[in-house]
Design an enzyme around this catalytic site. Structure first.
Site, mmCIF file in Angstrom:
data_model
loop_
_atom_site.group_PDB
_atom_site.id
_atom_site.type_symbol
_atom_site.label_atom_id
_atom_site.label_comp_id
_atom_site.label_asym_id
_atom_site.label_seq_id
_atom_site.Cartn_x
_atom_site.Cartn_y
_atom_site.Cartn_z
ATOM 1 N N ASP A 201 0.840 -1.192 0.000
ATOM 2 C CA ASP A 201 0.000 0.000 0.000
ATOM 3 C C ASP A 201 0.882 1.251 0.000
ATOM 4 O O ASP A 201 2.036 1.207 0.442
ATOM 5 C CB ASP A 201 -0.897 -0.044 1.240
ATOM 6 C CG ASP A 201 -1.734 1.199 1.395
ATOM 7 O OD1 ASP A 201 -2.364 1.612 0.403
ATOM 8 O OD2 ASP A 201 -1.763 1.761 2.508
ATOM 9 N N ASP B 115 -0.271 5.157 0.756
ATOM 10 C CA ASP B 115 -0.532 6.131 1.818
ATOM 11 C C ASP B 115 -0.738 5.424 3.158
ATOM 12 O O ASP B 115 -1.575 4.531 3.295
ATOM 13 C CB ASP B 115 -1.775 6.962 1.484
ATOM 14 C CG ASP B 115 -1.628 7.710 0.159
ATOM 15 O OD1 ASP B 115 -0.545 7.641 -0.441
ATOM 16 O OD2 ASP B 115 -2.609 8.348 -0.281
#
Length: 355
Positions: free
Chosen positions: A9, A11
């Site tokens: 991922d 953010d």
């Protein structure tokens, strides 16, 4: 040949997620998570390929204009590349949750090429992210998910977990009386699967795995129509051999363990992974059986295990209830084993230079 991958991922995992609006749409909002670059470099050196996968709500709309996103994102990618961190692909879902698209995590459309036969080493590939949807994506892909957190599972910890040797062993023991299949993973917890045909014995073996902090799978077929002797004995022999093989050259292990847990029962356990099999055992029981397990087979199990594992083991328990006395022995052994197999360096804990 399959390849091990990390699907990461963006953010909140690679870079910090601004709490005010959860968007990195200005250069001053770009901040890397602590130690992420050294960790990714080490993971690449260990053979992992990197794929970034991120949901960017409304990318290309007034909510998150493309040009506002591109500047910080491109700078992030340039910094990663300048330090030697290379992503094979960057996968972005630009939709809002309400759009019901097929590509938003935890759905798998973006990762379908990696799910084709022969591409992904599922046993050694992971999704890393800070949200529940990242773990759901991992489940949907059939791989393991790691939930990143600065306090509980930061990048140095993730790196250490994924680069240390996977101490694993598989032992099959087949005789005229039993067929025993044992697998142990010393550096993985949870998910143990145990079936010996003796329910209380299954519960006791699970106590060893749970309190020992490792995973094991045990499947046994035996002559239970006679009694539980061969089943318990051969399981002990196979488990001891598997633990010995999984420990490998024993470098870095603590070697010793000792516990004195006091509940209703006082159980004592001392263990030395010495290379010399020996058992000292003291336990008295009121009845011949606890559940479907013969109490006389408890000592026989630990004697068989200590023989093939080549350890010096001292076990003793006192108490009023046979169930609790038996359980205290298995629990104490598990807790002691957890101490002894823990790796804290790379030295061999022996003045003789061999264990």
């Amino acid at each position: 040949m399959t390849q091990k991958y990390l699907f990461i991922d963006r953010d909140g995992t690679l870079i910090s997620e601004p709490p005010e609006d959860f968007q990195v749409d200005r250069f001053d909002k770009l901040a890397f998570e602590p130690q992420v670059i050294p960790a990714l470099l080490k993971l690449q050196q260990e053979g992992y390929k990197l794929v970034m996968i991120t949901n960017q709500d409304g990318l290309g709309t007034d909510s998150l204009p493309q040009e506002a996103f591109d500047g910080p994102h491109n700078l992030m990618m340039q910094i990663f590349a300048s330090q030697g961190v290379n992503f094979e692909e960057v996968l972005i879902c630009p939709h809002f949750p309400g759009d019901n698209c097929a590509c938003r995590k935890p759905k798998t459309q973006l990762v379908l090429p990696w799910l084709e036969e022969g591409v992904l080493d599922k046993s050694h590939s992971y999704v890393i992210g800070d949200r529940a949807t990242d773990l759901e994506l991992a489940d949907n892909m059939g791989i393991t998910g790691l939930r990143y957190d600065r306090e509980t599972l930061d990048w140095p910890t993730i790196c250490e977990q994924l680069t240390r040797s996977d101490r694993y062993a598989h032992v099959e023991r087949i005789t005229k009386e039993t067929q025993v299949d044992v697998k142990v993973w010393l550096d993985r917890e949870g998910g143990s699967k145990i079936h010996t045909g003796v329910g209380f014995f299954d519960h006791m073996l699970d106590q060893i795995a749970t309190h020992g902090g490792f995973r094991m799978e045990v499947n046994v077929g035996g002559d239970l129509y006679i009694d539980d002797h061969h089943t318990v004995e051969d399981t002990g022999l196979a488990l001891g051999e598997a633990l010995k093989l999984a420990l490998g050259d024993k470098r870095g292990i603590n070697r010793f363990g000792f516990v004195l847990p006091m509940d209703e029962c006082l159980a004592r356990c001392a263990l030395d992974i010495s290379g010399r099999p020996h058992l000292e055992y003291k336990a008295d029981f009121t009845y011949q059986r606890v559940g479907d397990l013969s109490t006389e087979m408890v000592e026989h199990f630990f004697r068989s295990l200590s023989y093939t594992m080549a350890v010096t083991l001292h076990l003793k328990t006192k108490g009023k209830n046979d169930h609790h006395r038996v359980e205290s022995l298995f629990k104490a052994f598990g807790r002691t084993l957890r101490q002894a197999i823990r790796v804290q360096g790379d030295a061999l804990p022996s003045s003789k230079g061999v264990l």
